[in-house]
Structure formats: structure tokens, C-alpha cells
Design a protein around this motif. Structure first.
Motif, PDB file in Angstrom:
ATOM      1  N   ASN A   1      -8.439   0.556  -7.835  1.00  0.00           N
ATOM      2  CA  ASN A   1      -9.587   0.990  -7.030  1.00  0.00           C
ATOM      3  C   ASN A   1      -9.180   1.777  -5.786  1.00  0.00           C
ATOM      4  O   ASN A   1     -10.035   2.149  -4.976  1.00  0.00           O
ATOM      5  N   ILE A   2      -7.895   2.028  -5.621  1.00  0.00           N
ATOM      6  CA  ILE A   2      -7.448   2.891  -4.520  1.00  0.00           C
ATOM      7  C   ILE A   2      -7.878   4.319  -4.814  1.00  0.00           C
ATOM      8  O   ILE A   2      -7.572   4.873  -5.870  1.00  0.00           O
ATOM      9  N   GLN A   3      -8.607   4.923  -3.871  1.00  0.00           N
ATOM     10  CA  GLN A   3      -9.106   6.281  -4.071  1.00  0.00           C
ATOM     11  C   GLN A   3      -8.076   7.343  -3.702  1.00  0.00           C
ATOM     12  O   GLN A   3      -7.970   8.380  -4.355  1.00  0.00           O
ATOM     13  N   LYS A   4      -7.331   7.074  -2.645  1.00  0.00           N
ATOM     14  CA  LYS A   4      -6.376   8.055  -2.143  1.00  0.00           C
ATOM     15  C   LYS A   4      -5.376   7.334  -1.250  1.00  0.00           C
ATOM     16  O   LYS A   4      -5.673   6.264  -0.714  1.00  0.00           O
ATOM     17  N   TYR A   5      -4.196   7.923  -1.089  1.00  0.00           N
ATOM     18  CA  TYR A   5      -3.231   7.314  -0.179  1.00  0.00           C
ATOM     19  C   TYR A   5      -2.497   8.389   0.611  1.00  0.00           C
ATOM     20  O   TYR A   5      -2.408   9.551   0.201  1.00  0.00           O
ATOM     21  N   TYR A   6      -1.995   7.974   1.766  1.00  0.00           N
ATOM     22  CA  TYR A   6      -1.149   8.820   2.609  1.00  0.00           C
ATOM     23  C   TYR A   6       0.198   8.114   2.753  1.00  0.00           C
ATOM     24  O   TYR A   6       0.247   6.908   3.017  1.00  0.00           O
ATOM     25  N   SER A   7       1.270   8.839   2.585  1.00  0.00           N
ATOM     26  CA  SER A   7       2.589   8.207   2.626  1.00  0.00           C
ATOM     27  C   SER A   7       2.915   7.640   4.008  1.00  0.00           C
ATOM     28  O   SER A   7       3.748   6.746   4.137  1.00  0.00           O
ATOM     29  N   GLU A   8       2.269   8.141   5.047  1.00  0.00           N
ATOM     30  CA  GLU A   8       2.415   7.584   6.396  1.00  0.00           C
ATOM     31  C   GLU A   8       1.086   7.730   7.113  1.00  0.00           C
ATOM     32  O   GLU A   8       0.568   8.838   7.249  1.00  0.00           O
TER      33      GLU A   8
ATOM     34  N   ARG B   1       7.880   1.973   7.626  1.00  0.00           N
ATOM     35  CA  ARG B   1       7.005   3.009   7.106  1.00  0.00           C
ATOM     36  C   ARG B   1       5.649   2.353   6.912  1.00  0.00           C
ATOM     37  O   ARG B   1       5.571   1.154   6.603  1.00  0.00           O
ATOM     38  N   ALA B   2       4.586   3.119   7.098  1.00  0.00           N
ATOM     39  CA  ALA B   2       3.251   2.530   7.020  1.00  0.00           C
ATOM     40  C   ALA B   2       2.310   3.427   6.224  1.00  0.00           C
ATOM     41  O   ALA B   2       1.505   4.170   6.798  1.00  0.00           O
ATOM     42  N   PRO B   3       2.399   3.383   4.893  1.00  0.00           N
ATOM     43  CA  PRO B   3       1.445   4.150   4.084  1.00  0.00           C
ATOM     44  C   PRO B   3       0.025   3.631   4.273  1.00  0.00           C
ATOM     45  O   PRO B   3      -0.181   2.469   4.650  1.00  0.00           O
ATOM     46  N   CYS B   4      -0.930   4.494   4.027  1.00  0.00           N
ATOM     47  CA  CYS B   4      -2.337   4.142   4.216  1.00  0.00           C
ATOM     48  C   CYS B   4      -3.097   4.385   2.908  1.00  0.00           C
ATOM     49  O   CYS B   4      -2.914   5.426   2.263  1.00  0.00           O
ATOM     50  N   PHE B   5      -3.949   3.426   2.542  1.00  0.00           N
ATOM     51  CA  PHE B   5      -4.691   3.498   1.288  1.00  0.00           C
ATOM     52  C   PHE B   5      -6.194   3.506   1.577  1.00  0.00           C
ATOM     53  O   PHE B   5      -6.685   2.691   2.361  1.00  0.00           O
ATOM     54  N   ARG B   6      -6.899   4.426   0.914  1.00  0.00           N
ATOM     55  CA  ARG B   6      -8.347   4.535   1.114  1.00  0.00           C
ATOM     56  C   ARG B   6      -9.089   3.863  -0.033  1.00  0.00           C
ATOM     57  O   ARG B   6      -8.756   4.065  -1.208  1.00  0.00           O
ATOM     58  N   PHE B   7     -10.108   3.077   0.334  1.00  0.00           N
ATOM     59  CA  PHE B   7     -10.952   2.411  -0.646  1.00  0.00           C
ATOM     60  C   PHE B   7     -12.391   2.895  -0.495  1.00  0.00           C
ATOM     61  O   PHE B   7     -12.726   3.598   0.469  1.00  0.00           O
ATOM     62  N   ALA B   8     -13.238   2.502  -1.405  1.00  0.00           N
ATOM     63  CA  ALA B   8     -14.633   2.956  -1.370  1.00  0.00           C
ATOM     64  C   ALA B   8     -15.391   2.340  -0.205  1.00  0.00           C
ATOM     65  O   ALA B   8     -16.251   2.990   0.404  1.00  0.00           O
ATOM     66  N   THR B   9     -15.071   1.081   0.120  1.00  0.00           N
ATOM     67  CA  THR B   9     -15.783   0.378   1.190  1.00  0.00           C
ATOM     68  C   THR B   9     -14.806  -0.453   2.013  1.00  0.00           C
ATOM     69  O   THR B   9     -13.711  -0.794   1.548  1.00  0.00           O
ATOM     70  N   PRO B  10     -15.202  -0.826   3.231  1.00  0.00           N
ATOM     71  CA  PRO B  10     -14.371  -1.731   4.032  1.00  0.00           C
ATOM     72  C   PRO B  10     -14.153  -3.079   3.350  1.00  0.00           C
ATOM     73  O   PRO B  10     -13.110  -3.712   3.550  1.00  0.00           O
ATOM     74  N   ILE B  11     -15.126  -3.520   2.549  1.00  0.00           N
ATOM     75  CA  ILE B  11     -14.986  -4.802   1.853  1.00  0.00           C
ATOM     76  C   ILE B  11     -13.829  -4.743   0.863  1.00  0.00           C
ATOM     77  O   ILE B  11     -13.006  -5.666   0.773  1.00  0.00           O
ATOM     78  N   GLU B  12     -13.732  -3.646   0.116  1.00  0.00           N
ATOM     79  CA  GLU B  12     -12.629  -3.496  -0.838  1.00  0.00           C
ATOM     80  C   GLU B  12     -11.290  -3.434  -0.108  1.00  0.00           C
ATOM     81  O   GLU B  12     -10.295  -4.009  -0.564  1.00  0.00           O
ATOM     82  N   ALA B  13     -11.262  -2.739   1.024  1.00  0.00           N
ATOM     83  CA  ALA B  13     -10.026  -2.655   1.806  1.00  0.00           C
ATOM     84  C   ALA B  13      -9.611  -4.035   2.309  1.00  0.00           C
ATOM     85  O   ALA B  13      -8.421  -4.382   2.306  1.00  0.00           O
ATOM     86  N   SER B  14     -10.589  -4.846   2.718  1.00  0.00           N
ATOM     87  CA  SER B  14     -10.292  -6.190   3.213  1.00  0.00           C
ATOM     88  C   SER B  14      -9.786  -7.098   2.093  1.00  0.00           C
ATOM     89  O   SER B  14      -8.878  -7.913   2.303  1.00  0.00           O
ATOM     90  N   LYS B  15     -10.367  -6.972   0.904  1.00  0.00           N
ATOM     91  CA  LYS B  15      -9.888  -7.760  -0.238  1.00  0.00           C
ATOM     92  C   LYS B  15      -8.446  -7.381  -0.578  1.00  0.00           C
ATOM     93  O   LYS B  15      -7.620  -8.244  -0.907  1.00  0.00           O
ATOM     94  N   PHE B  16      -8.144  -6.104  -0.502  1.00  0.00           N
ATOM     95  CA  PHE B  16      -6.774  -5.630  -0.734  1.00  0.00           C
ATOM     96  C   PHE B  16      -5.818  -6.257   0.280  1.00  0.00           C
ATOM     97  O   PHE B  16      -4.735  -6.739  -0.071  1.00  0.00           O
ATOM     98  N   ARG B  17      -6.220  -6.262   1.547  1.00  0.00           N
ATOM     99  CA  ARG B  17      -5.391  -6.868   2.595  1.00  0.00           C
ATOM    100  C   ARG B  17      -5.125  -8.339   2.299  1.00  0.00           C
ATOM    101  O   ARG B  17      -3.985  -8.816   2.424  1.00  0.00           O
ATOM    102  N   ASP B  18      -6.168  -9.063   1.905  1.00  0.00           N
ATOM    103  CA  ASP B  18      -6.009 -10.493   1.639  1.00  0.00           C
ATOM    104  C   ASP B  18      -5.057 -10.744   0.470  1.00  0.00           C
ATOM    105  O   ASP B  18      -4.243 -11.677   0.505  1.00  0.00           O
ATOM    106  N   GLU B  19      -5.149  -9.919  -0.564  1.00  0.00           N
ATOM    107  CA  GLU B  19      -4.250 -10.092  -1.708  1.00  0.00           C
ATOM    108  C   GLU B  19      -2.810  -9.749  -1.353  1.00  0.00           C
ATOM    109  O   GLU B  19      -1.868 -10.323  -1.900  1.00  0.00           O
ATOM    110  N   LEU B  20      -2.639  -8.817  -0.408  1.00  0.00           N
ATOM    111  CA  LEU B  20      -1.289  -8.375  -0.059  1.00  0.00           C
ATOM    112  C   LEU B  20      -0.615  -9.300   0.960  1.00  0.00           C
ATOM    113  O   LEU B  20       0.531  -9.072   1.344  1.00  0.00           O
ATOM    114  N   LYS B  21      -1.328 -10.345   1.392  1.00  0.00           N
ATOM    115  CA  LYS B  21      -0.686 -11.316   2.276  1.00  0.00           C
ATOM    116  C   LYS B  21       0.491 -11.985   1.571  1.00  0.00           C
ATOM    117  O   LYS B  21       1.464 -12.389   2.209  1.00  0.00           O
TER     118      LYS B  21
END
Length: 389
Positions: free
Chosen positions: A197-204, A113-133
């Protein structure tokens, strides 16, 4: 039972039409009781059964640690297309005369399953990715809703300000869609709780590639990844398939060129027909056929033995031997015929699927490139056996 059938008649008054004899068969008490678990668990607004004729092909001889030595396997195939079962049977004869087919499960895949999370900026999304490693903290959460599923990996892809989180779970002998969905719910809640800081998410968000042929599915695999190989003597290929190794090799050059020009995913010629027939007979999720049929071949002619090594690679066989439609009476019997009903049979089943697919691929391609008086064999066979089309 009477109350339930009365409700159905009220919802669908046309079912009282005397001409609907076959759909109304389910109203008989024995049939209704037999399918009652299906009514409550798998199918909404249940009104009847769609019956597909089942034929048998075989014997198929497989050399594998999941199959007994020289064990004859007969394959139930549900199909309304003439030539399919005959073609599979011919391919199996070629394989038997060539010493059987060798199969190997080279990767036990996963379901995603691949939920998707929206952030305010690409920088915030990238920081989230790095923490989730470092995702091990999510393992207890993901596995809390299943007794046999295991979290294998969490991969995050950032596209703009959106972070797609691909959750991969080991499903055991089941398809695993419901299992990974429950795990994803828990993971989503845990992620939202940790990242305000997650603004919105989609379950897939689509990165799972479920039920769709894809490059990521071929690369990383889903379900089981199986290789089926056979060394076919030229004499057998000519006597039974009425084709020559050089014709087979040239055919695939033609096939690949056409596939590239029409924008298709490189694949084999006849595998999808086999999958459709096996999946329908054994209660599989038919929507998984497009991704499961994703496959590739390797061909090599060996002059020293005058034989053609035919290798079929199927990286994403999504199938099940427990759960879903596998518990329907007819489908359960078909799985039992294969020795593939219940726990610890999924690898055997996946390898039988791949071996059967190879049998049909060999027969189909041989017919398509047959020479001499048999040059139109494939077209003529369809014309002869599909008499109602």
C-alpha cells in the motif's frame, strides 16, 4: 596517463593556460600517479589540488583510556585565518598548567539514512509505523551489504500521510555514509515488498539530519559523543588568559542571550574554527562541520580550590580514520601524527578533536572578555595576525 590528461585538456582547454602553474602541477607523472586512486574513487573531473597551509599546535595533554599517560600530542591544523593556531596553542598551555584535559566518549553514535514513504491516509501511515516497531526482521537485510556495520535502531516518525524511517547504523572507524546508504537501499526494497500500500517513496526524507545541526542530533547523537573537562585554577586563567572566572561566567550569559534572540541553536563560541582546521588537515568530510560543531558547555566555579571547571559536551562528532579523504597522502600523514590512522583509532581521534576544541574555546573566550589593558585583545590579535585582510 597521457590519454587521461589529453581528455582533460579537451574538456577544459583553459587548463592549457600557462598562467595556471599550480593547477597544472598534477600533470607531472609522479604527482598524477600519487593521486590516481583519488581520481578514480573520490573526485570527478580531477584537475588539480587545493593547498591549504598547515600549522601545528601543542603539546596537548589528555587524560583518557584512549591516550597514553602524559603523552604529548601535537595537532596539525589547516587554516588561512591568522590567530587560530596561536589561540589553540595558548589554550593548550592553559590546559597543561591545569593538569591536562580529561576526555570521555560517553556514547558511540551512529550514522543515519531516513527514507520516507507515502501512504493514502495518515491512518495507513500510522499502521505502518506500528508494524515497523518490530524491525529485527530487517537486520539481516541491512547488514548484508557491510562487513563491519551493525544495525542499531529503526525509528519511524509519521507526519501526515508520510512515514519517515530513520535507519541507524554503527559505522566502525569510517564516516559510514556510503555504508548506511547501501543498507538503506536494501531496507527500502524489503519494506516495499512487504507493504504494497506504499504509494511512493523518497530515498531520503530529511529526518537523518545529516550535515545539519539539529535537536535530534544533539539528543540522540551522530558519530561520537564526547565530553572534555578541565579544572582551571584562577591564577592560570589570569596569568595566561588574562581573564577572571566571573568574567567567563558573565560572558556566556551574554552569549546565550544573544544566541536566543537571533534564533540560533545554543552552542559554544569558538569550536567551529577548531573543527574546520582539524577536518581540513585530516581528510574529513568538510560538510559535516556544521553538525559536528553542535556543542554545549557547563561551567562551575569552585571556591574551595579557586578554580573554574570547564566542561565541553560534543554530542555529534562525525569523523573518520579510514576511508574517504583520510587516504590522501598529506591527510594520512596528519592522522598518523595523531596516532589516529586506521582501524580502532576513531575514539582516540574524536577525543583529540574535543580536547583541541576545548583548548580553543578557553583561549577565545578568555580573549573576548579580557579586562584592563587587554580588553580588546581578541580584536587586536585579528588585526595584527590577519595582515592581508
Amino acid at each position: 596517463m597521457r590519454k587521461k590528461l589529453t581528455e582533460e585538456r579537451q574538456l577544459y582547454p583553459e587548463l592549457d593556460n600557462d598562467k595556471l602553474d599550480h593547477l597544472s602541477e598534477v600533470r607531472e607523472k609522479r604527482t598524477y600517479d600519487l593521486y590516481k586512486p583519488l581520481i578514480t574513487k573520490n573526485t570527478e573531473n580531477f584537475i588539480g589540488l587545493s593547498k591549504i597551509p598547515i600549522g601545528i599546535a601543542g603539546p596537548l595533554i589528555i587524560q583518557s583510556r584512549h591516550v597514553g599517560e602524559n603523552e604529548p600530542i601535537y595537532i596539525p591544523l589547516a587554516s588561512t585565518e591568522g590567530t587560530i593556531i596561536a589561540s589553540v596553542s595558548r589554550g593548550m598551555k592553559i590546559l597543561r598548567l591545569s593538569g591536562g584535559v580529561h576526555t570521555y566518549t560517553n556514547r558511540i553514535g551512529s550514522i543515519q539514512r531516513a527514507p520516507c514513504f507515502r501512504f493514502a491516509t495518515p491512518i495507513e501511515a500510522s499502521k505502518f509505523r506500528d508494524e515497523l516497531k518490530d524491525w529485527e526482521w530487517l537486520r539481516p537485510t541491512a547488514e548484508s551489504s557491510t562487513s563491519h556495520g551493525k544495525l542499531l535502531d529503526i525509528f519511524t516518525l509519521v507526519i501526515g500521510r508520510y512515514a519517515h524511517v530513520r535507519i541507524s547504523m554503527f559505522p566502525g572507524d569510517s564516516y559510514g555514509a556510503n555504508m548506511v546508504s547501501k543498507a538503506a537501499i536494501n531496507v527500502i526494497k524489503a519494506i516495499i515488498g512487504k507493504f504494497p500500500n506504499i504509494q511512493k517513496y523518497y530515498s531520503e526524507g530529511g529526518l537523518s539530519s545529516e550535515k545539519s545541526p539539529s535537536s535530534i542530533g544533539m539528543l540522540l547523537g551522530r558519530g561520537r559523543s564526547v565530553v572534555a573537562t578541565a579544572d582551571i585554577p584562577s591564577k592560570v586563567l589570569m596569568d595566561i588568559g588574562r581573564s577572571k572566572p566571573e568574567d567567563i561566567l558573565e560572558f556566556y550569559e551574554v552569549w546565550d542571550a544573544a544566541t536566543e534572540f537571533r534564533g540560533g541553536i545554543p552552542s559554544t563560541a569558538g569550536v567551529i574554527n577548531t573543527l574546520s582546521a582539524i577536518y581540513a588537515a585530516t581528510g574529513q568530510d568538510l560538510a559535516c562541520i556544521p553538525e559536528s560543531r553542535t556543542s554545549k558547555y557547563n561551567l562551575r566555579y569552585d571556591a574551595s580550590t579557586d578554580s573554574l571547571r570547564w566542561e565541553l559536551i560534543m554530542p555529534s562528532i562525525v569523523c573518520a580514520t579510514v576511508g574517504g579523504g583520510t587516504h590522501l597522502p598529506t591527510q594520512r600523514e596528519c592522522l598518523k601524527m595523531l596516532g589516529c590512522f586506521g582501524d580502532r583509532t576513531i575514539d582516540r581521534f574524536a577525543e583529540i578533536i574535543a580536547a583541541t576544541a576545548l583548548a580553543h574555546e578557553i583561549s577565545f573566550v578568555s580573549a573576548a572578555c579580557a579586562s584592563g589593558d587587554q580588553a580588546c585583545e581578541w580584536l587586536e590579535a585579528h588585526a595584527a595576525l590577519n595582515l592581508r585582510t
